[in-house]
Structures are given as C-alpha cells and as structure tokens.
Design a protein around this motif. Sequence first.
Motif, mmCIF file in Angstrom:
data_model
loop_
_atom_site.group_PDB
_atom_site.id
_atom_site.type_symbol
_atom_site.label_atom_id
_atom_site.label_comp_id
_atom_site.label_asym_id
_atom_site.label_seq_id
_atom_site.Cartn_x
_atom_site.Cartn_y
_atom_site.Cartn_z
ATOM 1 N N TYR A 78 0.854 -1.196 0.000
ATOM 2 C CA TYR A 78 0.000 0.000 0.000
ATOM 3 C C TYR A 78 0.891 1.247 0.000
ATOM 4 N N THR A 79 0.759 2.089 -1.022
ATOM 5 C CA THR A 79 1.529 3.332 -1.115
ATOM 6 C C THR A 79 0.627 4.504 -0.767
ATOM 7 N N ARG A 80 1.023 5.255 0.272
ATOM 8 C CA ARG A 80 0.163 6.318 0.793
ATOM 9 C C ARG A 80 0.470 7.678 0.170
ATOM 10 N N HIS A 81 -0.560 8.446 0.017
ATOM 11 C CA HIS A 81 -0.440 9.846 -0.412
ATOM 12 C C HIS A 81 -0.024 10.685 0.797
ATOM 13 N N ARG A 82 0.770 11.721 0.552
ATOM 14 C CA ARG A 82 1.110 12.627 1.653
ATOM 15 C C ARG A 82 -0.152 13.296 2.187
ATOM 16 N N LYS A 83 -0.230 13.432 3.510
ATOM 17 C CA LYS A 83 -1.349 14.127 4.146
ATOM 18 C C LYS A 83 -0.798 15.228 5.051
ATOM 19 N N ALA A 106 -12.660 17.224 -0.938
ATOM 20 C CA ALA A 106 -11.305 16.656 -0.962
ATOM 21 C C ALA A 106 -11.399 15.207 -0.521
ATOM 22 N N SER A 107 -10.639 14.335 -1.197
ATOM 23 C CA SER A 107 -10.777 12.914 -0.878
ATOM 24 C C SER A 107 -9.507 12.148 -1.217
ATOM 25 N N LEU A 108 -9.286 11.053 -0.484
ATOM 26 C CA LEU A 108 -8.224 10.098 -0.779
ATOM 27 C C LEU A 108 -8.860 8.729 -0.937
ATOM 28 N N TYR A 109 -8.383 7.965 -1.947
ATOM 29 C CA TYR A 109 -8.972 6.641 -2.141
ATOM 30 C C TYR A 109 -7.925 5.722 -2.774
ATOM 31 N N PRO A 110 -7.787 4.472 -2.279
ATOM 32 C CA PRO A 110 -6.795 3.548 -2.853
ATOM 33 C C PRO A 110 -7.265 2.966 -4.186
ATOM 34 N N GLN A 111 -6.359 2.946 -5.144
ATOM 35 C CA GLN A 111 -6.649 2.349 -6.451
ATOM 36 C C GLN A 111 -5.893 1.027 -6.564
ATOM 37 N N LEU A 112 -6.572 0.006 -7.070
ATOM 38 C CA LEU A 112 -5.984 -1.326 -7.195
ATOM 39 C C LEU A 112 -5.203 -1.458 -8.499
ATOM 40 N N HIS A 113 -3.970 -1.949 -8.387
ATOM 41 C CA HIS A 113 -3.144 -2.244 -9.561
ATOM 42 C C HIS A 113 -2.641 -3.680 -9.429
ATOM 43 N N VAL A 124 1.504 -9.612 -8.554
ATOM 44 C CA VAL A 124 1.569 -8.705 -7.408
ATOM 45 C C VAL A 124 0.352 -7.780 -7.425
ATOM 46 N N ILE A 125 -0.280 -7.651 -6.271
ATOM 47 C CA ILE A 125 -1.381 -6.695 -6.112
ATOM 48 C C ILE A 125 -0.839 -5.471 -5.384
ATOM 49 N N ILE A 126 -1.080 -4.317 -5.947
ATOM 50 C CA ILE A 126 -0.570 -3.057 -5.395
ATOM 51 C C ILE A 126 -1.722 -2.064 -5.236
ATOM 52 N N TYR A 127 -1.709 -1.337 -4.130
ATOM 53 C CA TYR A 127 -2.683 -0.266 -3.917
ATOM 54 C C TYR A 127 -1.955 1.077 -3.872
ATOM 55 N N VAL A 128 -2.410 2.007 -4.678
ATOM 56 C CA VAL A 128 -1.850 3.367 -4.695
ATOM 57 C C VAL A 128 -2.955 4.335 -4.282
ATOM 58 N N GLU A 129 -2.683 5.102 -3.243
ATOM 59 C CA GLU A 129 -3.678 6.050 -2.738
ATOM 60 C C GLU A 129 -3.657 7.311 -3.601
#
Length: 379
Positions: free
Chosen positions: A31-36, A190-197, A210-215
């Motif tokens: 899981y890769t997080r967006h800066r907050k 304003a919103s953050l949401y994980p996208q599946l790759h 490999v399953i990856i989540y990018v916020e």
Amino acid sequence: MADLHVQNLSLTARILVNAEALNMAESVGNYTRHRKAPAVVPSENGYSIIYAPAVSGESLAHTYQALLAKIAAQKGLPVTEMDVQGFFMKFSDENIIKSYYVKDLVKALKAKDENEALKKLKEMSPADVEKTILKTSVVADVGGFLYMEKKEKKEKKTSEKEEKGPVKRTSAIRFAFLIPALDALITGGASLYPQLHVRYTPEAKEGEQVIIYVESGSALYTLTAQLVISDIGRVLMDPRISDEELEKQRISRVEAAIDALTFLVDGVLFGAKRSRYMPQWDVRSILVAFSRGPVEYNVSPGLAKDYMVKSYERAVALAKSLGNNLIINLYGYNGEAGYLQEPVVKPEVKNVTFEKTATPAEALSKAKEKIMSINKPLG
C-alpha cells in the motif's frame, strides 16, 4: 528608487486536481500512501482538524528549480551540470564541491586547475563565496544554498584569523504546502482513495503476480508562492558588493525566474507518478501581485471565496499606512464567477491597482510585463 527597494512577486491559485498521486509519502506493505497534512477548519463548536491530501513545498521547489535550470541554460546563463540533471546539492560543503561542482568552480573563478579553484574559495570572505556561487549557478542564486566550510582540528589556539561560519543564502523562491481550500474541505471537496493495480503474468505463478494499492487524491488545492525579485543577482551577505557580470545578467535571471514560476503554475508541472497518474487539472482562479516598497507584500492564500477581497483590502490598508512608499499591482483571474468574491476597486487609492484578466496565464504575463518594464537592462 528611493525607499522602493524590495520588489516582490506573490501569487495564490485555486487549482482543481482530480485523480492525482503527485506526492507519495511512504509504502506499508503493498500500500503506497499519499502525503497528508493536518488542516484546521472552522466548525460549529469552534475549530477541528482534518487530515487532507497535500503536496509538499519541497516537491514544488524541486520542480521549479528543474524548470529554472532548463530555461536559464537556454538563455545562456550559468547553470551547473548537476542543475541540469536535477540534483540540487548546491555547493553544500567542500566534499560535495570536489565531487560534483569543481569544474564549474574552475570556470567561474578562471582558475588554472581544480586545486587553485578550491584554494581561492577557502581564502575568500563569506560574501565573496556567495558571489562566486551566484556566478556559477542561477539555480543557487534563486533557490538559495547553505555552504559549510570544512573545519580542521586545531591542537592549540593561535592568533590566526577565525574560521568562517556557514555561507547561507535564503531562497528567493518560496512555496507553501499545496493543501485543499478550506471551503472545499468543509463541504467535502477533498478525498483520498486507494486504487488497485495488478502485475499479471501468463502462468500466474506464486510470487510473480503482485497486487498493489496506490492512494490517489482529488481536491480543490490552494497553491501559494513568493518570488523576491530584488534578491536575484545580488550578494545578500554584503549588498555593497557589486559585480559587473552579475549586473549584466540580472534582468535575464529575473525573467528566467518568473518564466519558471509561470510554467509551474499554469501547467501544473510538478509532482511524481505522472506517467500513470497525470492529474486532471484546472486552474479555477489566481491572484498575482507585484509590490515595491520597504517590505514584502504577499497576497492572502486562496483558502476561501473571499481571498481576492482580503488581499486587495490588505493592500489598500498597507498603502494608506506607508503612503507612496508602497506600490502594489494586483492581477486576478476568476474562473469561479458567481461564487468567488471580487474586490471593489477604490480609484482614490492610486498606489494599489487591481486588473481582471481573461486567463490564468494572462495574470502572470501582465505581472511579468510590469516587472520587466521597471527593471531595465544596463546600457
């Protein structure tokens, strides 16, 4: 110019950005997080904290300096090889200089070899070190730097000259964190949401797929920046020092600095993961100010729908206080007509002007025209 010695360009823009991953902070597992960043917003019971998507000022500054290096090189202004490659260590210490900047230093000092260049630098006063670095790199001029002299151990006290302290040049370009506008945060804009790759392989063997989540984030962001025009091309540690080469280049350096900021803002040319998360963006409104006076004037951040009104009224109040010693020209583009409040111009206040423009680029262009009309080339 009498007391009108500080020239300052400031701007704030409200930029609608959808589906972006411009500033990722960390990875936890897959899981890769967006800066907050925490934002304080008004509520019924006073104030509350909301953690919102953000883009750091360092991220903006890095892209700005990369743009500046390209533009300055095209103008024939001095930039280092590291500047062009996007590494901004900027003469931090002697080891960094030896490893990455010594050839640029030889050229700037007109030294016969690397050893002579390094020796000359060590013997200079802090102000002369600053001047030398300015002549070596426009990026160091506009983006600032901190040079730390190498300290050698001494067994006993001597009557020798004291060691120089650090040579510090404050950046002329300054960025706030990109954060959502408060009015958008309050209403849920304003919103953050994980996208599946997924990395998919033909045989789907264990360890291959490999399953990856990018916020990813979407928000009405507020971008705020400042460029101190009068600092560019000048030795700040000792303003009495002048240099003919720097003076001749100064107007071109100022123009390059403004152009880099224009491209950064108008095209949203910043941030990471643009190959697959190129943001969907629209500059909804912008306010640009050019001020001349004894102090810097900065526009109010575009956090609410009355930011243009606040900026203009602040400018008027300051101008009335300082009289003709402060002149402020404001240029505004309003793509949020019917929602965003615009100032009522007071024609009796001659040293503060407000001009509406048809596009965000025009607001930046008009400010540049004003700056260049005041800063004339030598000769």
